[in-house]
Design an enzyme around this catalytic site. Structure first.
Site, mmCIF file in Angstrom:
data_model
loop_
_atom_site.group_PDB
_atom_site.id
_atom_site.type_symbol
_atom_site.label_atom_id
_atom_site.label_comp_id
_atom_site.label_asym_id
_atom_site.label_seq_id
_atom_site.Cartn_x
_atom_site.Cartn_y
_atom_site.Cartn_z
ATOM 1 N N ASP A 224 2.181 -7.134 26.029
ATOM 2 C CA ASP A 224 2.946 -7.054 27.280
ATOM 3 C C ASP A 224 2.308 -7.975 28.319
ATOM 4 O O ASP A 224 1.081 -8.039 28.449
ATOM 5 C CB ASP A 224 2.983 -5.605 27.791
ATOM 6 N N ILE A 225 3.128 -8.658 29.073
ATOM 7 C CA ILE A 225 2.638 -9.621 30.072
ATOM 8 C C ILE A 225 1.972 -8.914 31.262
ATOM 9 O O ILE A 225 1.166 -9.529 31.963
ATOM 10 C CB ILE A 225 3.800 -10.543 30.543
ATOM 11 N N GLN B 277 14.144 1.217 32.249
ATOM 12 C CA GLN B 277 14.277 -0.008 31.451
ATOM 13 C C GLN B 277 14.555 -1.209 32.356
ATOM 14 O O GLN B 277 15.396 -1.128 33.262
ATOM 15 C CB GLN B 277 15.415 0.145 30.432
ATOM 16 N N HIS C 214 12.744 -2.224 23.032
ATOM 17 C CA HIS C 214 11.334 -2.491 22.737
ATOM 18 C C HIS C 214 10.575 -1.181 22.791
ATOM 19 O O HIS C 214 10.788 -0.359 23.682
ATOM 20 C CB HIS C 214 10.740 -3.495 23.728
ATOM 21 N N HIS D 41 7.139 0.357 23.567
ATOM 22 C CA HIS D 41 5.831 0.109 24.177
ATOM 23 C C HIS D 41 4.785 0.878 23.377
ATOM 24 O O HIS D 41 5.002 2.052 23.033
ATOM 25 C CB HIS D 41 5.778 0.684 25.596
#
Ligand code: AMP
Ligand code: ZN
Length: 113
Positions: free
Chosen positions: A29-30, A93, A99, A101
């Site tokens: 994750d960024i 979301q 996705h 996590h």
């Protein structure tokens, strides 16, 4: 298609990829919310959990979950970790390509925010 995660799958936007096969992609994750925080996504564009089909996507859903299980172990989360899939705005979301996590290597609390 104007989808951020489809662009990551296509290699048009860079990501720190952990694992890839013909069905799924996993990447960090960024904006990590834990020392380990990665996402597992299907390569097929599915906007929200509501759009996952029990008839068509059952094997894919299992593959996403077992990919998360295996990578969590490989990234040192044997002691415990959390998996989350947010659905729609009410569920938090922000990217409309499903996705999972995976968050680990810190204690998790309940209830979530
Ligand atoms: P959600 O809010 O459940 O839709 O989660 C979207 C997640 O995608 C957030 O945790 C973001 O930090 C993450 N994210 C957004 N853009 C990128 C990107 N380019 N690469 C990796 N993760 C991203
Ligand atoms: Zn997409």
């Amino acid at each position: 298609m104007d989808c951020l995660f489809c662009k990551i799958i296509a290699g048009e936007i860079p990501a720190r990829i952990i694992y890839e096969d013909d069905q799924v992609l996993a990447f960090h994750d960024i904006a990590p919310q834990a020392p380990v925080h990665f996402l597992v996504i299907p390569k097929k564009h599915i906007a929200t959990l509501h759009d996952l089909s029990e008839t068509e996507d059952k094997a894919l859903a299992g593959h996403i979950l077992f990919t998360a299980q295996r990578l969590a172990r490989e990234l040192g989360c044997e002691e415990g970790f959390r998996v989350v899939m947010n659905c729609n705005e009410m569920g938090g979301q922000t990217v409309y390509h499903i996705h999972l996590h995976v968050l680990g290597q810190r204690p998790m609390h309940w209830p979530p925010g």
